[in-house]
Every structure is written in C-alpha cells, then in structure tokens.
Motif scaffolding. Sequence first.
Motif, PDB file in Angstrom:
ATOM      1  N   ASN A   1       0.800  -1.224   0.000  1.00  0.00           N
ATOM      2  CA  ASN A   1       0.000   0.000   0.000  1.00  0.00           C
ATOM      3  C   ASN A   1       0.837   1.281   0.000  1.00  0.00           C
ATOM      4  O   ASN A   1       0.311   2.365   0.243  1.00  0.00           O
ATOM      5  CB  ASN A   1      -0.941   0.011   1.212  1.00  0.00           C
ATOM      6  CG  ASN A   1      -2.040  -1.032   1.093  1.00  0.00           C
ATOM      7  OD1 ASN A   1      -2.587  -1.250   0.026  1.00  0.00           O
ATOM      8  ND2 ASN A   1      -2.344  -1.688   2.199  1.00  0.00           N
ATOM      9  N   VAL A   2       2.142   1.149  -0.247  1.00  0.00           N
ATOM     10  CA  VAL A   2       2.976   2.338  -0.383  1.00  0.00           C
ATOM     11  C   VAL A   2       2.534   3.130  -1.611  1.00  0.00           C
ATOM     12  O   VAL A   2       2.287   2.555  -2.687  1.00  0.00           O
ATOM     13  CB  VAL A   2       4.462   1.949  -0.506  1.00  0.00           C
ATOM     14  CG1 VAL A   2       5.309   3.162  -0.847  1.00  0.00           C
ATOM     15  CG2 VAL A   2       4.950   1.320   0.787  1.00  0.00           C
ATOM     16  N   ASN A   3       2.418   4.420  -1.464  1.00  0.00           N
ATOM     17  CA  ASN A   3       1.984   5.281  -2.571  1.00  0.00           C
ATOM     18  C   ASN A   3       2.933   5.126  -3.768  1.00  0.00           C
ATOM     19  O   ASN A   3       4.141   5.328  -3.643  1.00  0.00           O
ATOM     20  CB  ASN A   3       1.973   6.742  -2.113  1.00  0.00           C
ATOM     21  CG  ASN A   3       1.224   7.633  -3.072  1.00  0.00           C
ATOM     22  OD1 ASN A   3       1.205   7.400  -4.280  1.00  0.00           O
ATOM     23  ND2 ASN A   3       0.602   8.667  -2.542  1.00  0.00           N
ATOM     24  N   PRO A   4       2.403   4.754  -4.943  1.00  0.00           N
ATOM     25  CA  PRO A   4       3.257   4.581  -6.131  1.00  0.00           C
ATOM     26  C   PRO A   4       4.033   5.841  -6.512  1.00  0.00           C
ATOM     27  O   PRO A   4       5.093   5.752  -7.144  1.00  0.00           O
ATOM     28  CB  PRO A   4       2.261   4.197  -7.231  1.00  0.00           C
ATOM     29  CG  PRO A   4       1.082   3.658  -6.509  1.00  0.00           C
ATOM     30  CD  PRO A   4       1.008   4.417  -5.225  1.00  0.00           C
ATOM     31  N   LEU A   5       3.508   7.005  -6.136  1.00  0.00           N
ATOM     32  CA  LEU A   5       4.208   8.254  -6.450  1.00  0.00           C
ATOM     33  C   LEU A   5       5.584   8.303  -5.790  1.00  0.00           C
ATOM     34  O   LEU A   5       6.532   8.847  -6.357  1.00  0.00           O
ATOM     35  CB  LEU A   5       3.365   9.457  -6.008  1.00  0.00           C
ATOM     36  CG  LEU A   5       2.081   9.717  -6.814  1.00  0.00           C
ATOM     37  CD1 LEU A   5       1.302  10.856  -6.191  1.00  0.00           C
ATOM     38  CD2 LEU A   5       2.428  10.028  -8.261  1.00  0.00           C
ATOM     39  N   TYR A   6       5.678   7.730  -4.591  1.00  0.00           N
ATOM     40  CA  TYR A   6       6.972   7.699  -3.907  1.00  0.00           C
ATOM     41  C   TYR A   6       7.983   6.881  -4.700  1.00  0.00           C
ATOM     42  O   TYR A   6       9.160   7.267  -4.832  1.00  0.00           O
ATOM     43  CB  TYR A   6       6.822   7.097  -2.501  1.00  0.00           C
ATOM     44  CG  TYR A   6       5.898   7.873  -1.583  1.00  0.00           C
ATOM     45  CD1 TYR A   6       5.656   9.230  -1.766  1.00  0.00           C
ATOM     46  CD2 TYR A   6       5.286   7.238  -0.511  1.00  0.00           C
ATOM     47  CE1 TYR A   6       4.819   9.925  -0.919  1.00  0.00           C
ATOM     48  CE2 TYR A   6       4.443   7.938   0.345  1.00  0.00           C
ATOM     49  CZ  TYR A   6       4.210   9.279   0.140  1.00  0.00           C
ATOM     50  OH  TYR A   6       3.387   9.970   0.989  1.00  0.00           O
ATOM     51  N   ARG A  54       7.916   6.221  -7.943  1.00  0.00           N
ATOM     52  CA  ARG A  54       8.261   6.904  -9.194  1.00  0.00           C
ATOM     53  C   ARG A  54       9.239   8.036  -8.942  1.00  0.00           C
ATOM     54  O   ARG A  54      10.196   8.243  -9.715  1.00  0.00           O
ATOM     55  CB  ARG A  54       6.993   7.453  -9.849  1.00  0.00           C
ATOM     56  CG  ARG A  54       6.047   6.366 -10.358  1.00  0.00           C
ATOM     57  CD  ARG A  54       4.798   6.961 -10.963  1.00  0.00           C
ATOM     58  NE  ARG A  54       3.787   5.943 -11.185  1.00  0.00           N
ATOM     59  CZ  ARG A  54       2.493   6.152 -11.029  1.00  0.00           C
ATOM     60  NH1 ARG A  54       2.051   7.352 -10.650  1.00  0.00           N
ATOM     61  NH2 ARG A  54       1.635   5.180 -11.262  1.00  0.00           N
ATOM     62  N   ALA A  61       7.855   4.279   4.356  1.00  0.00           N
ATOM     63  CA  ALA A  61       6.457   4.573   4.029  1.00  0.00           C
ATOM     64  C   ALA A  61       5.495   3.512   4.567  1.00  0.00           C
ATOM     65  O   ALA A  61       4.319   3.805   4.790  1.00  0.00           O
ATOM     66  CB  ALA A  61       6.301   4.697   2.516  1.00  0.00           C
ATOM     67  N   SER A  62       5.990   2.308   4.746  1.00  0.00           N
ATOM     68  CA  SER A  62       5.126   1.221   5.226  1.00  0.00           C
ATOM     69  C   SER A  62       5.098   1.111   6.750  1.00  0.00           C
ATOM     70  O   SER A  62       4.324   0.318   7.291  1.00  0.00           O
ATOM     71  CB  SER A  62       5.593  -0.107   4.636  1.00  0.00           C
ATOM     72  OG  SER A  62       6.893  -0.446   5.087  1.00  0.00           O
ATOM     73  N   TRP A  97       6.797  12.056   9.299  1.00  0.00           N
ATOM     74  CA  TRP A  97       6.008  12.261   8.094  1.00  0.00           C
ATOM     75  C   TRP A  97       5.176  13.538   8.158  1.00  0.00           C
ATOM     76  O   TRP A  97       4.324  13.768   7.295  1.00  0.00           O
ATOM     77  CB  TRP A  97       5.099  11.049   7.860  1.00  0.00           C
ATOM     78  CG  TRP A  97       5.862   9.850   7.375  1.00  0.00           C
ATOM     79  CD1 TRP A  97       6.407   8.872   8.128  1.00  0.00           C
ATOM     80  CD2 TRP A  97       6.181   9.547   6.021  1.00  0.00           C
ATOM     81  NE1 TRP A  97       7.059   7.953   7.336  1.00  0.00           N
ATOM     82  CE2 TRP A  97       6.924   8.337   6.034  1.00  0.00           C
ATOM     83  CE3 TRP A  97       5.915  10.151   4.791  1.00  0.00           C
ATOM     84  CZ2 TRP A  97       7.412   7.747   4.878  1.00  0.00           C
ATOM     85  CZ3 TRP A  97       6.389   9.565   3.643  1.00  0.00           C
ATOM     86  CH2 TRP A  97       7.133   8.366   3.695  1.00  0.00           C
TER      87      TRP A  97
END
Length: 264
Positions: free
Chosen positions: A154-159, A161, A181-182, A259
């Motif tokens: 569930n880590v944001n894909p934007l991170y 990229r 992130a997790s 965060w």
Amino acid sequence: MLKLNSTMTGLLKKIAFYLILIAIWELAYKLGVDYLRLWKPYVFPSPITVFKTMLDLIADSTLGIAVLASAKRIVIGYAISILIGAIVGFAIVRFKTLDENLSPLILGLQTLPSICWLPFAILWYGLNESAIIFVIAIGSAFAVSIAIESGIKNVNPLYLRAAKTMGAGGLKVYWNVIIPASLPTVVSGLKQGWSFAWRALMAGEMLFATKGLGQVLMVGRDLADISQVVAVMIVIVVLGVTVDKLIFGRIEVNIRRRWGLDRA
C-alpha cells in the motif's frame, strides 16, 4: 508551560474517569449482592476485595514471580514471531507465486485460536518452556507477516516513481522509500501481533505452566476465587497498556513526526 498544564489536565481527566468506573463497579456490587441479592459475592467481586487480593499476591511475591516468568516468555516468543513474520512478509512481497498461494493460507491461519497450536507444541517440545514460546511465536507471527505485506503493497506509487526518477533503485528504494512509508501499517501489525502473543501466552500458561500469570489465573479458578481471577486480569490489562504507551505509542509518535502528521 501550557503543554505541561494540558498534560496534567488530561491525566486528571483519565484518573477521574477510572475512579468513576470503579465507583460504578462498587455500586453494582452493593446493589447486586447486599441489597437485591441477585448473585453471590464469589460470582461478582467488589473492587475492594480485588484490591486486597492484589496486595496479598504482591506481598507473598506470587504476582512478582508470575509477571517475571510471563514477561520472559512473551519477550522471547514475540521476538521470534517478528523475525518469522518479517521473513515471510518480505518473501510474499518479493515472489509473486508466494503472494498468490501463501497469502490466503496465512490469512486463514491467523484466524485460528492460539490454543489450536498447543497439541503440536506438546507433541513436539513436551511440557516445557519451549512449547509455550512456540505457541506465542506461531500465534503472532502471521499478524506481523500480514502487516508487512499490507504495508509494502500500500505504499503510494508516487513515492516509488519519484525515487526512480532521482536515480534510486534496488535496495536503496526499499531502505529509503518503501520501508519508511510502510512503517505506520507495520507498527499497527506489530501491536496486533503483541495482543495475539498475550493470548497465546495465557493459553499456554493456563494448561501446563508452573509459573506465570496464566497459572495464577488458573489457581484462582480452581479455588473459586473470582477476586484473584479479576486481579490477574487487571494486571494483564495494565501490562498491555503500559507496553503500548511506552514502546508502540512512542514509535507511532516518532513516525507521525517524521512524516509531518503530528499535530502542533
């Protein structure tokens, strides 16, 4: 100064809340036992009786010995469960075949009560410490592995990229992006695993341990001493809340600050 006053106010509110709960408990005891005679004292104890019983358990060192024995078992078992859960969780994320086939199995195994593993523990290890530690480890490992799997997925894909755009790859992405992130999800899973570890510990100690909180709980049951049973339950709750506040709570606060999610 304002922060200190706010902390003191919050503490006083919590104390007042629990004092009210104790007063309601005593009122229910008085009404049910002394006035309406709905139940016997050995069925529903008063808080005063429970407090006296707890003092007696402390005075003869029964409670201290039990807490130390249980703490030793749960620390070892929980540490093993974190190790196993981390290995399994990372393996599931890394290998698609394991993800497709092992994830549903782990989810199913997590729903099993810890007491279901006791026959295996007794057959494999006998009636000893290793059996209880095995039950603790296996009872909480699945919660840890599921938390790690869910947190990484569930880590944001934007991170990811953004990291790849900046030239990061391989282990650097895992170490600097995915794992941090997790962490919120992982910490929640660790807390859940901790609660499962306590349940597993009590299941093991209530059956064959010679020392521990579970054994003291069983003695209270065998002697029909409900005040001792409730006293041990209160001790278990206090220990769980204390660990949550001192360890997991501080970890969560640090993560939120890192965060930028902590309130000013």
